[in-house]
Motif scaffolding. Structure first.
Motif, PDB file in Angstrom:
ATOM      1  N   GLU A 101      -4.518  -3.024  -2.571  1.00 35.18           N
ATOM      2  CA  GLU A 101      -3.583  -3.351  -1.507  1.00 35.18           C
ATOM      3  C   GLU A 101      -3.153  -4.812  -1.584  1.00 35.18           C
ATOM      4  N   GLY A 102      -1.855  -4.959  -1.575  1.00 40.19           N
ATOM      5  CA  GLY A 102      -1.301  -6.305  -1.608  1.00 40.19           C
ATOM      6  C   GLY A 102      -1.399  -6.949  -2.969  1.00 40.19           C
ATOM      7  N   GLN A 143       0.816   1.447  -4.939  1.00 41.57           N
ATOM      8  CA  GLN A 143       1.640   0.295  -4.658  1.00 41.57           C
ATOM      9  C   GLN A 143       2.926   0.415  -5.461  1.00 41.57           C
ATOM     10  N   PRO A 169       5.522  -2.906  -0.098  1.00 40.26           N
ATOM     11  CA  PRO A 169       4.416  -3.388   0.725  1.00 40.26           C
ATOM     12  C   PRO A 169       4.936  -4.222   1.883  1.00 40.26           C
TER      13      PRO A 169
END
Lengths: 989, 479
Positions: A101-102, A143, A169
């Motif tokens: 994530e990210g 993602q 995102p």
């Protein structure tokens, strides 16, 4: 108006028919030229060609976009791969870290502008990049970024105003340079990859390729439209795997084309002149199935398309149809993949299709227009034809109506003017002609009325029920009070038949009928009736010919009567009699008598012809005076007379008349020139009408036959015709005729019956037996009988000798008879062949002559001298056999006289000899007699075993009969039964 | 002879028949067998586009097919793209598309194209009765010369409402006693936003200055124009296509105080591309935006890539400056371009069909626009239409209809350069606010308190500089 053979037609119909025919021919020509010209097919083919061309053009355009532009992602993937590698290096991260994530936010922010530029540059509706470091089908979320430009063809907007973020995102969204779409989600979720993940296949292809395949090779076009979760826009996508230089597959990058956008690139309106065409982007397999991927249509909904099931209609996969064949489609292949690329099996097609009705709209319009004009032409033509025909026929119809009316009124038609010059001239001419005809007819009628001869007539017309009859027709026929004004054809015929029934009629030489009509005053009126057929008109003429007929009759009578006796001569009698014979009512019962004067010859000889004439005249007078008035008497010539009694109710009355006549003949006393008295003697025969025959000639023959019988037996008598005698005579005559035919045509064959030796049953000889092939002469005895009567015995003798020998020689040559055997030939005892014949016989048959035995049949008086002569014939051995011994005729005398070598015991003795003691004695005697004199005894006609046994017991030498062998054209062998029996006998003895 | 006559007659009749068959020409502008195709350009996106395309499809399948009209809808993606493409088409630029028969336009664009002589005056195509059916101000928008002409056909109008993340608001309201009433005027909004900032900042006592913004705003030009109107001044007063500028300093100051100041302080925010994006990422919980944008309001907030929570929304009337009851009238109308008579006829037919009550309501509820006819613009009519209405849309329309009825609808009249002038209003304040807020944030990360970091920008000089510059720029468009 006109009478023609065949069916009558009206002007209306004639005109109508001709014009209809012209119309029909024109129509046929029109249709024919269309069909033969193949106009419709050509139009349809053109439509198909245009469609195919359009599809081809569009296909190359689309292929250009899809292959060269949209699929060409190498620039962006290179850039992204490079940036990614740099990023990983700089941040000291692994590809797996990107997927956290990210983890990819900075990278995405970095490459985002490049992605946007790619999207703008390629004019696609979307671009996406996914990071997947674990198998794409197991990852929960991924993602990445997914951007859309809903107006890909427009100029890029300032500040990316036209770009919506579908996936990115939060960190990217917060960066603030991109607007989110309603369905925005921060990550790619499982739902995005539900049906056919647009990113999955290239990813897997690259992973499975283990670096062996380039990113381009793994490029993949989705074969179904998809939509992202939370969004209902459908799209197709092309994606390639993202591969780091070390071969790590870390994601997928691709472009998206929204279905709606793609549809604008497939303007279905261009397919047909009018709307109705549709484009279908389809994916197929090698097997030829067509699976629609995308439909661009202004007229069809997706649901409609789904109901259709297209299949290729040709080998080259360039034409497709649905199963109902309502649609036609031109198909072109789009080559999206390089050969042997992982997804090369997906065959892409662009199809342009339309309902056949729409595609062929022009030809249908043409057909319809032509049909309409065709039908219109026919309709208008029909109406026009009807009107023209009607107007054309109307004046003529009116004229014909006037004529018909006038005919009913019995007046001359007054023909109105029709306003058509030709017809008016024509009708005027007819009026004038009619008047002239009427005038001349009137004149003619007056002339007829003034003539001395009664003339009447009638006219019948086919198809008309009216009869034209002159006023005096029926009075002349003897029928009064006939209403000739209202006479129909049937009525006319009925009356005519009724009148005729009472009249006697005969056909004159010229074919006309002469009716004899008794008048009240006892005279007769003669009417001559004749008819002429002229076309369908039958004209009858009735003429009173009494005067002429009477005159003619008088002349005929004079011509036909015998000068000497004033009676009818032969001619006169025949004519008169014939006239009577056709009237049975007048004849009733009748008798025809033939009379022959008996003594005319002697009278003539003795007293000269003059006196003979007187004798004849006296006889004639007697006949005339002693027959009832009206009796037809005639002299047939010489001393022959014929008398026809007729009109009697029964035969008794006639017999009385005949008696009276013969009494009268007997009473005539005629004084001869020498002063002696002489009676009249006449032989006569008669036959009955109608009992014996109704035919005049036959009746004369019968009477003549009866008369000759009298003359043959006892002259001066009158005798009735005897049918049996006549029949017999006739039959004899018939047999005689056939006998002569038989001799002429040699319808005789000879069969041979074997004669066996009693001792060993071997063949001793054959008896030749005559067989006649004429129905009435089957029995040889009749033949001999007739031959005898006709004095033809000599012929028979010669025939037998020659033919029987000739045939026997043939059998001998063929080996069908034993060469040792004797040939028994039946000879007629009292007949002898000429010396010439005997010599000829010797010449031809010398080889068998020494074996010939001449059988002499017993006759009443055997002329031994003749037989001696026979035995002297050249080459003859002089061996005789005496036939039919014991049948009568001085058997013993003949035996003595002839002293034959063989004696044949007659069949009458042989029959039942086994039971008859007397017969046994006869045979016993002859055997004893013969054996002492070197004669051999032949028993003939043996029919039973018992007879044979007895005969053997009695010591006969030779055997002949059906029991042993029947006669045959080829003589048969000894029968089985007889052979057995003979063998037993030999055993016993 | 007879036969020839007959043939001649037949020939004549045949020819007549063929002519009857072949001659299908009718003297009406439309022919169902040979449909007239017209193109409509819109800037619709998302729900609006699907709603509009659905309508077009329905029209083509029914009335269009009957009358012989085929409408093709093309979306140019954004207002600006649409405008640019229309201008390019009308100018005949290289590569430009054909001029569409109908395009969507705001008054400015319509005016610009009209100046090029390409716009059809529709007044002759509508009866008086038809004209009076539309809300007066909507019809008047297309009366460029004030002589009763109709150059813009009203199809869908939007106005600005306050959209709220009710879920988060309720937590805040519960905690602080804030109410919707506080949001009815601008000053109240600013005060509530301050309270929200402070309240959120207090949520994390250990972190100072992490208060969050309550509010954001799209369409800054509207804020300026309508705020000024409410304060009694029309910035662009237009008469006969000529604009007279009224950009009063006091009015400007009040606009400044109620946007710029709270913005730099972080009470207001605008980080995403649109405020709806900020709502989605949890940046703000309320914003003023077009009714037509309500469909972009999310059902959930994603605070991070993995954290999200569902939210409810609520719609309130747009906060006003106390003074006049004005509301923004926006949403482009349809402009019909000059062309063949059947095309114009067909275009008007389509627009009339499109704005008939039932369909107008249906389009409205699907797209977030407001109906354009008087009869359709009521809650009863909307609810009674039987159209399926999403809850959010019903809330929006309820508020929107009330606003239309309670306020005087205002939109700037078209004038030369109006668009550019408008863009000055759009960006001059907001761009400065955004830039200065960045400085404030930077300073705060260096340890300054928010008050300290923002103090510099609250000075009058700051305002004066901005005001003079903006005034100068605007004056270029005044005549």
């Amino acid at each position: 108006m006109s009478e023609r053979k065949g069916k009558e037609r009206t002007i209306f119909w004639m005109a109508l028919r001709s014009l209809l025919a012209v119309l029909a021919v024109e129509m046929l020509l029109m249709v024919g030229s269309l069909v033969a010209g193949g106009v419709i097919q050509t139009l349809n083919r053109n439509s198909q060609d245009i469609l195919a061309k359009q599809v081809e053009n569009r296909c190359s355009y689309l292929a250009n976009n899809m292959v060269l532009d949209w699929s060409n992602l190498s620039a962006i993937t290179d850039k992204v791969n490079t940036r990614t590698q740099e990023f990983l290096d700089a941040e000291n991260m692994t590809p797996e870290d990107l997927g956290r994530e990210g983890g990819s936010v900075p990278l995405i922010n970095e490459v985002c502008q490049d992605l946007i530029d790619t999207m703008y540059g390629k004019q696609v509706s979307g671009v996406f990049m996914l990071i997947c470091t674990e198998p794409a089908d197991t990852a929960e979320t991924m993602q990445g970024i997914y951007l859309r430009d809903l107006d890909p063809t427009s100029m890029p907007s300032d500040l990316h105003a036209d770009i919506l973020v579908e996936r990115a995102p939060v960190g990217v969204v917060r960066a603030g340079y991109l607007a989110t779409d309603t369905g925005w989600q921060p990550v790619f979720s499982v739902e995005d990859s539900a049906a056919q993940p647009f990113f999955y296949k290239p990813y897997r292809a690259a992973v499975e390729g283990k670096g062996g395949l380039s990113a381009e090779a793994c490029g993949y076009w989705t074969t179904e439209t998809y939509s992202l979760s939370g969004d209902d826009r459908e799209a197709l996508a092309y994606s390639q795997p993202l591969i780091l230089p070390d071969g790590t597959v870390y994601g997928v990058l691709g472009v998206e084309v929204l279905s709606d956008y793609l549809r604008t690139l497939l303007p279905s309106g261009e397919l047909l002149e009018k709307d109705g065409g549709s484009y279908m982007l389809a994916c197929g397999t090698e097997e030829g199935t067509i699976t629609p991927v995308l439909l661009s249509s202004e007229t069809m909904s997706r649901e409609m398309l789904e109901e259709l099931d297209f299949t290729f209609a040709d080998q080259k996969n360039t034409v497709m149809t649905d199963k109902d064949n309502k649609y036609y489609g031109a198909v072109r292949n789009i080559v999206l993949y390089s050969r042997n690329a992982p997804f090369d099996a997906d065959k892409w097609y662009l199809a342009g299709f339309a309902k056949r009705d729409d595609l062929f709209a022009f030809s249908i319009l043409v057909t319809r227009t032509l049909m309409f004009s065709f039908v219109g032409t026919i309709l208008i033509g029909l109406i026009g034809i009807f009107l023209v025909s009607y107007h054309l026929s109307k004046p003529i119809h009116m004229l014909s109506g006037e004529v018909e009316k006038a005919k009913q009124m019995g007046t001359l038609p007054s023909l109105p003017s029709t306003g058509i010059r030709e017809i008016d001239q024509f009708s005027g001419a007819i009026e004038r002609l009619q008047q002239e005809v009427t005038d001349s007819a009137t004149r003619f009628m007056q002339i007829i009325k003034m003539s001395s001869v009664d003339l009447a007539g009638y006219e019948l017309k086919e198809g008309s029920d009216r009869v034209y009859v002159t006023d005096n027709y029926f009075p002349l026929m003897g029928a009064e009070n006939v209403d000739i004004e209202n006479l129909t054809v049937d009525k006319f015929r009925e009356i005519k038949m009724e009148v005729k029934r009472n009249l006697t009629a005969r056909i004159a030489e010229d074919g006309s009928t002469i009716y004899t009509m008794p008048q009240e005053n006892g005279r007769v009126r003669y009417l001559r009736s004749s008819t002429t057929q002229d076309g369908n008109r039958l004209v009858g003429l009735l003429e009173d010919v009494t005067a002429a007929t009477m005159e003619k009759k008088q002349i005929e009578r004079e011509r036909d009567s015998d000068i000497l006796t004033k009676l009818y001569g032969r001619q006169g009698f025949r004519r008169e009699a014939e006239e009577l014979f056709i009237q049975p009512g007048v004849m009733k019962h009748a008798a025809l008598v033939m009379i022959d004067l008996d003594n005319l010859k002697t009278t003539n000889d003795r007293f000269g012809h003059n006196f003979g004439d007187l004798y004849i005249q006296a006889a004639a007078r007697c006949f005339q005076e002693n027959t009832p008035e009206g009796t037809l008497c005639a002299r047939m010539g010489g001393d022959e007379f014929i008398i026809l009694f007729y009109g009697f109710d029964d035969r008794e009355q006639i017999r009385e008349c005949l008696d009276r006549l013969y009494r009268a003949i007997g009473e005539v006393d005629f004084i001869l020139p020498d002063g002696k008295n002489m009676g009249l003697s006449a032989s006569g025969g008669y036959a009955w009408y109608p009992e014996d025959t109704s035919d005049l000639s036959m009746l004369i023959k019968y009477a003549d036959f009866a008369m000759y019988q009298v003359k043959r037996m006892k002259k001066g008598q009158l005798r009735e015709f005897d049918h049996k005698a006549w029949e017999q005579q006739m039959s004899e005559d018939q047999s005689r005729i056939e006998f002569h035919q038989m001799l002429e045509t040699r319808k005789i064959t000879y069969h041979y019956q074997p004669i066996f030796r009693a001792g060993d049953g071997e063949i001793f000889g054959y008896e030749a037996l005559m067989r006649v092939d004429v129905p009435s002469l089957r029995n040889p005895e009749i033949v001999l009988q007739i031959a005898k009567e006709e004095g033809m015995m000599g012929e028979i003798e010669k025939l037998t000798m020659f033919m029987a020998s000739e045939r026997y020689v043939e059998l001998l040559d063929q080996g069908l008879v034993s060469p040792e055997a004797h040939l028994f030939l039946n000879s007629i005892a009292n007949e002898d062949m000429t010396e010439e014949d005997e010599r000829q016989y010797h010449e031809r048959f010398a080889r068998i002559q020494d074996r010939v035995v001449v059988e002499i049949t017993e006759t009443e008086n055997l002329e031994i001298e003749l037989i001696r002569k026979k035995s002297r014939a050249e080459g003859f051995t002089g061996i005789f056999a005496l036939d039919d011994y014991g049948s009568g005729y001085n058997s013993e005398l003949n035996l003595l006289a002839l002293n034959p070598h063989y004696v044949k015991v007659d069949v009458t003795i042989v029959r039942d000899i086994d039971v008859d003691e007397n017969k046994q004695q006869v045979v016993r005697n002859i055997v004893e007699y013969g054996h002492t004199r070197d004669m051999q005894i032949i028993a003939e006609g043996i029919e039973t075993g018992a007879e044979l046994t007895k005969l053997l017991e009695l010591g006969v030498d030779l055997l002949q009969g059906y029991f042993l062998a029947r006669p045959g054209a080829v003589p048969p062998a000894l029968s089985e039964d007889a052979r057995l029996l003979l063998w037993e006998q030999r055993q016993n003895s | 002879m007879i036969s020839q006559k007959k043939k001649a007659l037949l020939g004549v009749l045949c020819a007549a028949g063929l002519m009857a068959v072949a001659g299908c020409g009718e003297n009406t502008p439309l022919d169902p067998k040979n449909p007239t195709s017209i193109t409509v350009w819109t800037y619709y996106n998302g729900d609006q586009l699907s709603a509009f395309d659905g309508m077009v499809e329905e029209f083509n399948g029914t009335v269009g097919a009957e009358k012989g009209i085929v409408v093709k809808s093309v979306s140019q993606g954004s207002v600006n793209d649409l405008e640019a493409n229309v201008l390019a088409a009308v100018r005949g630029e290289v590569g430009a598309d054909e001029v569409p028969n109908i395009f969507m336009a705001y008054a400015d664009t319509a005016y610009a194209i009209d100046q090029m002589g390409q716009v059809v005056d529709l007044k002759d195509y509508l009866t008086e009765e038809e004209k009076s059916a539309y809300i007066d101000s909507y019809i008047e928008e297309g009366d460029f010369s004030g002589i009763g002409e109709i150059k813009i056909f009203p199809t869908a109008k939007s106005l600005e409402v306050l959209v709220l993340n009710k879920t988060d608001w309720d937590v805040f309201a519960e905690a602080t006693g804030a109410s919707y009433d506080d949001l009815s005027d601008m000053e109240g909004l600013v005060a509530t936003a301050k309270r929200y900032y402070e309240w959120t900042d207090a949520q994390t006592p250990d972190v100072q200055g992490d208060g969050r913004a309550l509010f954001g705003r799209d369409a800054m030009a509207n804020y300026m124009l309508i705020g000024s109107m409410q304060m009694g001044q029309e910035i662009f007063e237009v008469s006969d296509g000529k604009m007279t500028l009224h950009f009063d300093k006091a009015v400007a100051r009040r606009l400044w105080d109620n946007y710029y100041i709270p913005f730099v302080k972080g009470y207001f925010a605008a980080t995403g591309r649109f405020r709806s994006d900020d709502i989605k990422t949890g940046n703000i919980i309320a914003y003023v935006g077009s009714t037509s944008g309500v469909s972009f309001f999310p059902e959930a907030v994603s605070v991070s890539d993995s954290e999200s929570y569902p939210i409810e929304m609520d719609v309130l009337p747009c906060p006003k400056f106390e003074g006049g009851d004005y509301a923004v009238q926006q949403g482009a109308g349809m402009v019909v371009t000059k062309g063949e008579e059947p095309e114009i006829y067909a275009s008007v037919e389509f627009l009339k069909w499109f704005t008939a009550d039932e369909r107008n309501i249906k389009f409205s509820v699907d797209s977030g626009y407001l109906p354009v006819t008087k009869t359709a613009n009521s809650k009863e009519a909307i609810v009674g239409s039987g159209a399926q209405i999403r809850d959010s849309m019903l809330k929006t329309l309820n508020v929107g209809v009330d606003m239309v009825n309670d306020n005087e609808m205002y939109t700037t009249k078209a004038f030369e350069g109006g668009n550019k002038a408008r863009n000055i209003l759009e960006y001059s304040l907001s761009d400065k606010a955004a830039a200065d807020r960045e400085i404030v944030v930077g300073r705060m990360t260096q340890g300054l308190s928010m008050e300290e970091a923002a103090a510099e920008f609250e000075l009058d000089d700051n305002f004066d500089v901005w005001y003079e510059e903006t005034l100068q720029r605007l004056q270029e468009f005044a005549q």
